[in-house]
Write an enzyme that holds these catalytic residues in place. Structure first.
Site, PDB file in Angstrom:
ATOM      1  N   GLU A  90      24.610  34.979  38.840  1.00  0.00           N
ATOM      2  CA  GLU A  90      24.252  33.575  38.797  1.00  0.00           C
ATOM      3  C   GLU A  90      24.693  32.830  40.052  1.00  0.00           C
ATOM      4  O   GLU A  90      25.665  33.207  40.718  1.00  0.00           O
ATOM      5  CB  GLU A  90      24.859  32.918  37.567  1.00  0.00           C
ATOM      6  CG  GLU A  90      26.350  33.119  37.504  1.00  0.00           C
ATOM      7  CD  GLU A  90      26.920  32.993  36.102  1.00  0.00           C
ATOM      8  OE1 GLU A  90      26.181  33.248  35.140  1.00  0.00           O
ATOM      9  OE2 GLU A  90      28.094  32.632  35.999  1.00  0.00           O
ATOM     10  N   CYS A 103      27.782  27.537  44.216  1.00  0.00           N
ATOM     11  CA  CYS A 103      28.744  28.577  43.853  1.00  0.00           C
ATOM     12  C   CYS A 103      27.981  29.906  43.801  1.00  0.00           C
ATOM     13  O   CYS A 103      27.016  30.044  43.052  1.00  0.00           O
ATOM     14  CB  CYS A 103      29.352  28.228  42.501  1.00  0.00           C
ATOM     15  SG  CYS A 103      30.500  29.474  41.901  1.00  0.00           S
ATOM     16  N   CYS A 110      32.556  42.888  37.715  1.00  0.00           N
ATOM     17  CA  CYS A 110      33.748  42.946  38.562  1.00  0.00           C
ATOM     18  C   CYS A 110      34.682  44.004  38.000  1.00  0.00           C
ATOM     19  O   CYS A 110      34.843  44.119  36.786  1.00  0.00           O
ATOM     20  CB  CYS A 110      34.461  41.587  38.600  1.00  0.00           C
ATOM     21  SG  CYS A 110      35.919  41.582  39.675  1.00  0.00           S
ATOM     22  N   CYS A 114      40.444  40.816  35.166  1.00  0.00           N
ATOM     23  CA  CYS A 114      41.409  39.772  34.813  1.00  0.00           C
ATOM     24  C   CYS A 114      41.235  39.431  33.338  1.00  0.00           C
ATOM     25  O   CYS A 114      40.110  39.363  32.827  1.00  0.00           O
ATOM     26  CB  CYS A 114      41.206  38.535  35.687  1.00  0.00           C
ATOM     27  SG  CYS A 114      41.434  38.912  37.429  1.00  0.00           S
ATOM     28  N   CYS A 117      38.721  36.530  32.037  1.00  0.00           N
ATOM     29  CA  CYS A 117      37.475  36.326  32.790  1.00  0.00           C
ATOM     30  C   CYS A 117      36.327  37.092  32.143  1.00  0.00           C
ATOM     31  O   CYS A 117      36.421  38.300  31.925  1.00  0.00           O
ATOM     32  CB  CYS A 117      37.665  36.794  34.226  1.00  0.00           C
ATOM     33  SG  CYS A 117      36.134  36.773  35.187  1.00  0.00           S
ATOM     34  N   LEU A 225      45.688  32.330  41.553  1.00  0.00           N
ATOM     35  CA  LEU A 225      47.097  32.657  41.298  1.00  0.00           C
ATOM     36  C   LEU A 225      47.348  32.891  39.812  1.00  0.00           C
ATOM     37  O   LEU A 225      47.712  33.979  39.406  1.00  0.00           O
ATOM     38  CB  LEU A 225      47.943  31.502  41.830  1.00  0.00           C
ATOM     39  CG  LEU A 225      49.336  31.788  42.312  1.00  0.00           C
ATOM     40  CD1 LEU A 225      49.384  32.965  43.252  1.00  0.00           C
ATOM     41  CD2 LEU A 225      49.895  30.537  42.998  1.00  0.00           C
ATOM     42  N   CYS A 344      31.750  30.355  35.633  1.00  0.00           N
ATOM     43  CA  CYS A 344      31.709  31.731  36.125  1.00  0.00           C
ATOM     44  C   CYS A 344      31.427  32.813  35.074  1.00  0.00           C
ATOM     45  O   CYS A 344      32.219  33.033  34.170  1.00  0.00           O
ATOM     46  CB  CYS A 344      33.063  31.984  36.788  1.00  0.00           C
ATOM     47  SG  CYS A 344      33.552  33.657  37.035  1.00  0.00           S
TER      48      CYS A 344
HETATM   49  N1  SAH Z   1      36.908  37.091  41.988  1.00  0.00           N
HETATM   50  C1  SAH Z   1      37.237  35.899  42.651  1.00  0.00           C
HETATM   51  C2  SAH Z   1      36.166  34.848  42.665  1.00  0.00           C
HETATM   52  C3  SAH Z   1      35.362  34.667  41.413  1.00  0.00           C
HETATM   53  S1  SAH Z   1      36.195  34.008  40.012  1.00  0.00           S
HETATM   54  C4  SAH Z   1      38.539  35.341  42.108  1.00  0.00           C
HETATM   55  O1  SAH Z   1      39.023  35.814  41.079  1.00  0.00           O
HETATM   56  O2  SAH Z   1      39.063  34.430  42.731  1.00  0.00           O
HETATM   57  C5  SAH Z   1      36.328  32.276  40.438  1.00  0.00           C
HETATM   58  C6  SAH Z   1      37.454  31.560  39.702  1.00  0.00           C
HETATM   59  O3  SAH Z   1      37.157  31.386  38.300  1.00  0.00           O
HETATM   60  C7  SAH Z   1      38.763  32.313  39.760  1.00  0.00           C
HETATM   61  O4  SAH Z   1      39.828  31.461  40.068  1.00  0.00           O
HETATM   62  C8  SAH Z   1      38.872  32.839  38.362  1.00  0.00           C
HETATM   63  O5  SAH Z   1      40.178  33.161  38.029  1.00  0.00           O
HETATM   64  C9  SAH Z   1      38.310  31.709  37.544  1.00  0.00           C
HETATM   65  N2  SAH Z   1      37.936  32.066  36.170  1.00  0.00           N
HETATM   66  C10 SAH Z   1      37.534  33.258  35.702  1.00  0.00           C
HETATM   67  N3  SAH Z   1      37.294  33.200  34.376  1.00  0.00           N
HETATM   68  C11 SAH Z   1      37.566  31.931  33.997  1.00  0.00           C
HETATM   69  C12 SAH Z   1      37.500  31.239  32.740  1.00  0.00           C
HETATM   70  N4  SAH Z   1      37.098  31.852  31.624  1.00  0.00           N
HETATM   71  N5  SAH Z   1      37.843  29.932  32.723  1.00  0.00           N
HETATM   72  C13 SAH Z   1      38.215  29.302  33.870  1.00  0.00           C
HETATM   73  N6  SAH Z   1      38.281  29.895  35.067  1.00  0.00           N
HETATM   74  C14 SAH Z   1      37.969  31.199  35.139  1.00  0.00           C
HETATM   75 FE1  SF4 Z   2      36.926  39.598  38.999  1.00  0.00          FE
HETATM   76 FE2  SF4 Z   2      36.920  37.636  37.223  1.00  0.00          FE
HETATM   77 FE3  SF4 Z   2      39.238  38.589  38.172  1.00  0.00          FE
HETATM   78 FE4  SF4 Z   2      37.625  37.142  39.792  1.00  0.00          FE
HETATM   79  S1  SF4 Z   2      38.650  36.409  37.930  1.00  0.00           S
HETATM   80  S2  SF4 Z   2      38.686  39.084  40.269  1.00  0.00           S
HETATM   81  S3  SF4 Z   2      35.601  37.782  39.022  1.00  0.00           S
HETATM   82  S4  SF4 Z   2      37.751  39.735  36.924  1.00  0.00           S
END
Ligand code: SAH
Ligand code: SF4
Length: 369
Positions: A90, A103, A110, A114, A117, A225, A344
């Site tokens: 997206e 964005c 990925c 995390c 996410c 972070l 995201c």
């Molecule tokens: N992989 C990269 C960039 C994509 S994620 C990264 O992790 O920075 C972009 C941002 O969205 C990151 O800060 C991520 O931690 C945050 N994010 C992911 N899932 C989320 C969620 N469910 N609610 C809020 N922020 C989220």
């Molecule tokens: Fe990957 Fe989501 Fe972690 Fe970003 S926040 S590195 S997109 S798993």
């Protein structure tokens, strides 16, 4: 067929040089593709006839295929783009008073997993190509221009998209070789011509690639972070086990020496009862003490079976105040496009599940026939 969206400025010049063309031709072609959004080489009327014939025979401009196009009540617009094999990524357009931000995604899925996410939950499918990354910006500008977007910056002569953030699906530094050529096109004066301050790359903290980016293509840096101690971050952002906080903070300080902005943005998603307590705020203040930074607190965007809930508003505000009282710059991210799941990875996940289910049911039917 060469997709011209795949070629960064140097690659386009080299590709045309192999075909006997002078460097200024590359600049001309680049302006047609990335500033006038032509997708038909026959429309590039000021190119010599022989060059047009070569391009028509060997090249094309192939933008993304849109699966779904949704606009939220607040003007946030999300394009769900086909990435083949039942995958979708997206791109999200976020209009503000004085800018239009896009964005962008860098991978289908990925691998970094995390905990909070939804993109991570989908697992890793594949890296996007340079053309698929650039194609998101190409498509957004082209569509918004065709629709005659009325916005103050457009009236002042700028393209609809004035800022790019690589904060969509995927970890951009895990797809470094395709992402950096895309960044070069975002910055190039004969392509999108954005200043380095207006292009932000967000990473979960791949330390060696942060250093490479600093040396090869420094743009504004955001670092996810989400936790102030290794213990907690190991659980929320598993890549921390490989690149712990001390080495990440050191990389951020090194990055600042060359960065287009004099700060790193730290993103911190607020998870109820997990990382949002006063003790976390105090540990965070200690952690970032030596790093010129701004902190962006992100309200958690819930998704089914995530296992987390969003921190209450008042706790987020209190957390921000604690940071501010210690002299840090801390803001709370506005949530945008709630009614279209613009955060995201959310919509892509749902639609992918549906596409996969359809693919899965179609196969046995075909076999039965
Ligand atoms: N992989 C990269 C960039 C994509 S994620 C990264 O992790 O920075 C972009 C941002 O969205 C990151 O800060 C991520 O931690 C945050 N994010 C992911 N899932 C989320 C969620 N469910 N609610 C809020 N922020 C989220
Ligand atoms: Fe990957 Fe989501 Fe972690 Fe970003 S926040 S590195 S997109 S798993």
């Amino acid at each position: 067929m060469k997709n011209l969206l795949d070629l960064d400025p140097a690659a386009l010049a080299a590709w045309l040089a192999e075909r006997g063309q002078k460097p200024f031709r590359a600049r001309q072609v680049s302006r047609w593709v990335h500033q006038r959004f032509a997708d038909d080489v026959h429309a590039m009327t000021d190119l010599a006839g022989a060059l047009r014939t070569t391009l028509a025979a060997e090249a094309a401009v192939v933008g993304p295929t849109v699966i779904r196009d949704t606009t939220a009540g607040d003007g946030t617009r999300k394009w769900l783009l086909d990435a083949g094999g039942g995958n979708a990524v997206e791109a999200v357009y976020i209009p503000e008073d004085d800018r239009g931000t896009l964005c962008i995604s860098s991978q289908a899925g990925c691998a970094l997993d995390c905990a909070f996410c939804s993109t991570g939950r989908q697992g890793f499918n594949r890296n996007l190509t340079t053309g698929e990354i650039v194609g998101q910006l190409w498509h957004a500008n082209r569509t918004l221009i065709a629709e005659r977007l009325s916005a103050p910056w457009v009236a002042a002569g700028h393209a609809p998209i004035t800022n790019v953030v690589m904060m969509g699906m995927g970890e951009p530094l895990a797809n470094y070789d395709n992402v950096v050529p895309a960044l070069r096109l975002f910055l190039d004066d004969n392509a999108y011509g954005l200043s380095r301050r207006r292009v932000t790359l967000s990473t979960s903290g791949l330390v060696p690639w942060i250093d490479r980016l600093r040396d090869e293509c420094p743009v504004a840096l955001a670092v996810s972070l989400h936790a102030p101690t290794d213990d907690l971050r190991d659980r929320l952002v598993p890549i921390n086990r490989k690149h712990p906080l001390a080495s990440l903070m050191a990389a951020c300080i090194r990055y600042i020496e060359r960065a287009p902005r004099d700060f790193v943005t730290f993103e911190y998603v607020m998870l109820d009862g997990v990382n949002d307590q006063p003790a976390h705020a105090r540990a965070l203040i200690d952690l970032v003490r030596d790093v010129p930074c701004k902190l962006n607190l992100i309200p958690f965007n819930p998704f089914p079976a995530s296992g987390f809930t969003a921190s209450p508003r008042e706790r987020i505000r209190a957390f921000a105040r604690t940071l501010q009282d210690a002299g840090l710059v801390a803001t709370v991210r506005k949530t945008r496009g709630d009614d279209i799941d613009a955060a995201c990875g959310q919509l892509a996940g749902q639609v992918q599940d549906r596409i996969r289910r359809r693919l899965a049911t179609r196969i046995p039917v075909a076999v039965a026939r």
